[in-house]
Motif scaffolding. Structure first.
Motif, PDB file in Angstrom:
ATOM      1  N   VAL A  25      39.872 -54.975 -12.560  1.00  0.00           N
ATOM      2  CA  VAL A  25      39.715 -55.477 -13.922  1.00  0.00           C
ATOM      3  C   VAL A  25      38.781 -56.673 -13.870  1.00  0.00           C
ATOM      4  N   VAL A  26      37.572 -56.521 -14.393  1.00  0.00           N
ATOM      5  CA  VAL A  26      36.534 -57.541 -14.303  1.00  0.00           C
ATOM      6  C   VAL A  26      36.299 -58.149 -15.683  1.00  0.00           C
ATOM      7  N   LEU A  27      36.070 -59.460 -15.715  1.00  0.00           N
ATOM      8  CA  LEU A  27      35.634 -60.102 -16.958  1.00  0.00           C
ATOM      9  C   LEU A  27      34.152 -59.821 -17.146  1.00  0.00           C
ATOM     10  N   ALA A  28      33.804 -59.151 -18.235  1.00  0.00           N
ATOM     11  CA  ALA A  28      32.398 -58.878 -18.542  1.00  0.00           C
ATOM     12  C   ALA A  28      31.690 -60.171 -18.919  1.00  0.00           C
ATOM     13  N   PRO A  29      30.369 -60.234 -18.719  1.00  0.00           N
ATOM     14  CA  PRO A  29      29.611 -61.413 -19.157  1.00  0.00           C
ATOM     15  C   PRO A  29      29.556 -61.459 -20.682  1.00  0.00           C
ATOM     16  N   LEU A  30      30.029 -62.560 -21.256  1.00  0.00           N
ATOM     17  CA  LEU A  30      30.209 -62.642 -22.704  1.00  0.00           C
ATOM     18  C   LEU A  30      29.597 -63.931 -23.245  1.00  0.00           C
ATOM     19  N   ALA A  48      38.830 -70.575 -15.977  1.00  0.00           N
ATOM     20  CA  ALA A  48      40.002 -70.717 -15.098  1.00  0.00           C
ATOM     21  C   ALA A  48      41.196 -69.952 -15.667  1.00  0.00           C
ATOM     22  N   GLN A  49      41.333 -69.930 -16.986  1.00  0.00           N
ATOM     23  CA  GLN A  49      42.429 -69.180 -17.611  1.00  0.00           C
ATOM     24  C   GLN A  49      42.377 -67.702 -17.241  1.00  0.00           C
ATOM     25  N   ARG A  50      41.190 -67.188 -17.023  1.00  0.00           N
ATOM     26  CA  ARG A  50      40.999 -65.747 -16.791  1.00  0.00           C
ATOM     27  C   ARG A  50      40.828 -65.399 -15.309  1.00  0.00           C
ATOM     28  N   ALA A  51      40.945 -66.393 -14.448  1.00  0.00           N
ATOM     29  CA  ALA A  51      40.797 -66.168 -13.013  1.00  0.00           C
ATOM     30  C   ALA A  51      42.122 -65.728 -12.394  1.00  0.00           C
ATOM     31  N   THR A  52      42.042 -64.796 -11.467  1.00  0.00           N
ATOM     32  CA  THR A  52      43.204 -64.341 -10.709  1.00  0.00           C
ATOM     33  C   THR A  52      42.804 -64.244  -9.241  1.00  0.00           C
ATOM     34  N   PRO A  53      43.741 -64.369  -8.337  1.00  0.00           N
ATOM     35  CA  PRO A  53      43.397 -64.234  -6.917  1.00  0.00           C
ATOM     36  C   PRO A  53      42.741 -62.877  -6.632  1.00  0.00           C
ATOM     37  N   GLY A  54      41.535 -62.917  -6.097  1.00  0.00           N
ATOM     38  CA  GLY A  54      40.836 -61.683  -5.784  1.00  0.00           C
ATOM     39  C   GLY A  54      40.278 -60.940  -6.973  1.00  0.00           C
ATOM     40  N   GLY A  55      40.258 -61.577  -8.148  1.00  0.00           N
ATOM     41  CA  GLY A  55      39.705 -60.957  -9.347  1.00  0.00           C
ATOM     42  C   GLY A  55      38.288 -61.445  -9.600  1.00  0.00           C
ATOM     43  N   LEU A  56      37.429 -60.565 -10.112  1.00  0.00           N
ATOM     44  CA  LEU A  56      36.022 -60.891 -10.351  1.00  0.00           C
ATOM     45  C   LEU A  56      35.772 -61.237 -11.808  1.00  0.00           C
ATOM     46  N   LEU A  57      35.122 -62.372 -12.036  1.00  0.00           N
ATOM     47  CA  LEU A  57      34.640 -62.780 -13.346  1.00  0.00           C
ATOM     48  C   LEU A  57      33.114 -62.803 -13.304  1.00  0.00           C
ATOM     49  N   ILE A  58      32.474 -62.311 -14.351  1.00  0.00           N
ATOM     50  CA  ILE A  58      31.026 -62.446 -14.476  1.00  0.00           C
ATOM     51  C   ILE A  58      30.770 -63.428 -15.613  1.00  0.00           C
ATOM     52  N   ALA A  59      30.258 -64.590 -15.261  1.00  0.00           N
ATOM     53  CA  ALA A  59      30.026 -65.628 -16.262  1.00  0.00           C
ATOM     54  C   ALA A  59      28.905 -65.213 -17.209  1.00  0.00           C
ATOM     55  N   GLU A  60      28.933 -65.794 -18.385  1.00  0.00           N
ATOM     56  CA  GLU A  60      28.054 -65.401 -19.480  1.00  0.00           C
ATOM     57  C   GLU A  60      26.573 -65.516 -19.134  1.00  0.00           C
ATOM     58  N   ALA A  61      25.764 -64.729 -19.825  1.00  0.00           N
ATOM     59  CA  ALA A  61      24.324 -64.713 -19.610  1.00  0.00           C
ATOM     60  C   ALA A  61      23.746 -66.115 -19.790  1.00  0.00           C
ATOM     61  N   SER A  62      22.926 -66.528 -18.823  1.00  0.00           N
ATOM     62  CA  SER A  62      22.380 -67.882 -18.802  1.00  0.00           C
ATOM     63  C   SER A  62      20.877 -67.831 -18.590  1.00  0.00           C
ATOM     64  N   PRO A  63      20.088 -68.326 -19.545  1.00  0.00           N
ATOM     65  CA  PRO A  63      18.637 -68.248 -19.423  1.00  0.00           C
ATOM     66  C   PRO A  63      18.105 -68.971 -18.190  1.00  0.00           C
TER      67      PRO A  63
END
Length: 374
Positions: free
Chosen positions: A20-25, A46-61
């Motif tokens: 379950v990955v956090l999409a870039p938003l 940090a609220q959406r982080a879990t041990p061993g879980g992947l987050l993709i941070a939002e698009a950044s120019p």
């Protein structure tokens, strides 16, 4: 329990505990002025982080010319690197893994966002037509302007900006990066025939139109190594005036060429979510990107677009995807992996608070236990 969605997976050098990955938003909540992430952004991730879980941070120019929205965080200044370091530290403290999405919007902008009030940059001077409108920097609704076509000599400079941004992402403490090649932004503008009318080495044939994507990918891989780089594409998307008349030849070539890098993953956006946040889109009888390109892609395939627990689990169990990125329901459910694992009900999202503002609709969504105690 959703066994496929919650089985471990090796992604690059990382062992994901679940899929379950956090999409870039895009959330438009960076610090005004510096366009750097701040304390609230660190709390959100940090609220959406879990041990061993992947987050993709939002698009950044990667450049000041790459913006088309207010208060979007960048990744080209020292202040922005320091702000993102606050975010990555917070995610790592929770045991999470976090990538940054690298972005340039190209023509999906307005002169009010551009340095010196210049026209937005694009492969060709083709405006976004139809009924699509943009919001100017001073909050007015306006038609999209006809962008300025990049001269050939400028294109390597933008590739170099992606390379610098990749270095900045290293300094900010990210675990990897994703290149945004979807949703009608600059890379996709180079890919697609109606937005790329060039006659130089970056236009014309499919081979030439994929050149910019591959040069950017090579530049980023040179910094990170291929196993910490992902690429996002939307072959059947229509966001921001995009769309290729026959996507298969173009995107087959692009995916086959990306195979040679041995990237961490390929991230495909399903057509049903081609609205890129502007509206819910439910396409009927449109091919599934993951189904079409799974046989072509040799590595980890990430799918995104309108998934819920059961459909995500089925996509993985059926072999069409290896991981699934969730957007809207990860906004309104900071503990989404746990809710999906246990079958807890999902909190509905509230679209009016997606973009801009402060805590409301951003960090004030409760976890399931907090709701149960209320």
């Amino acid at each position: 329990m959703l066994p496929a969605l919650f089985s471990p997976l090796k992604l690059g050098p990382f062992e994901l505990a679940h899929r379950v990955v956090l999409a870039p938003l895009t959330r438009m909540r960076a610090e005004p002025g510096t366009l750097a992430p701040h304390v609230l952004n660190a709390e959100y991730y940090a609220q959406r982080a879990t041990p061993g879980g992947l987050l993709i941070a939002e698009a950044s120019p990667v450049l000041p010319t790459g913006f088309g929205n207010p208060n979007v965080p960048g990744i080209y200044s020292g202040a922005q690197v320091a702000g993102w370091k606050r975010v990555t530290d917070a995610v790592h403290a929770k045991g999470g893994i976090i990538f940054l999405q690298l972005w340039h919007v190209g023509r999906v902008s307005h002169s009010s966002y551009q340095p010196g009030g210049a026209l937005p940059l694009a492969p060709s001077a083709v405006a976004i037509g139809g009924d699509l409108k943009t919001m100017t920097a001073d909050g007015k609704v306006a038609s999209y302007e006809t962008p300025r076509a990049l001269v050939t000599e400028e294109i390597p400079e933008i590739v170099t900006a992606y390379r610098r941004a990749a270095h900045n992402a290293v300094a900010a403490g990210f675990d990897g990066v994703e290149i945004h090649g979807a949703n009608g932004y600059l890379i996709e503008q180079f890919l697609q025939s109606h937005t790329n009318q060039r006659t130089d080495r970056y236009g014309g044939s499919i081979e030439h139109r994929t050149r910019f994507l591959l040069e950017v990918t090579q530049a980023v891989v040179d910094v990170w190594g291929a196993d910490r780089v992902g690429v996002r594409l939307s072959p059947y998307g229509i966001a921001n005036g995009s769309g290729e008349p026959d996507p298969m030849p173009l995107y087959t070539r692009a995916v086959e060429a990306l195979n040679s890098f041995k990237l961490a993953y390929l991230h495909l956006l399903e057509p049903r979510s081609s609205g890129a946040g502007r509206a819910d889109v439910d396409w009927r009888n449109v091919p599934s990107a993951m189904v079409l390109f799974r046989p072509i892609w040799n590595g980890v395939l990430m799918a995104a677009g309108g998934f819920v627990g059961d459909t995500a689990n089925a996509a993985i169990a059926d072999g069409y995807a290896d991981v699934v990125a969730f957007g809207r329901y990860f906004i309104s459910n900071p503990d989404l992996p746990r809710r999906l694992a246990h079958g807890f009900p999902l909190t509905p999202y509230h679209r009016p608070t997606f973009y801009g503002g402060a805590e409301k609709g951003y960090t004030d969504y409760p976890a399931y236990d907090e709701m149960a105690e209320a």
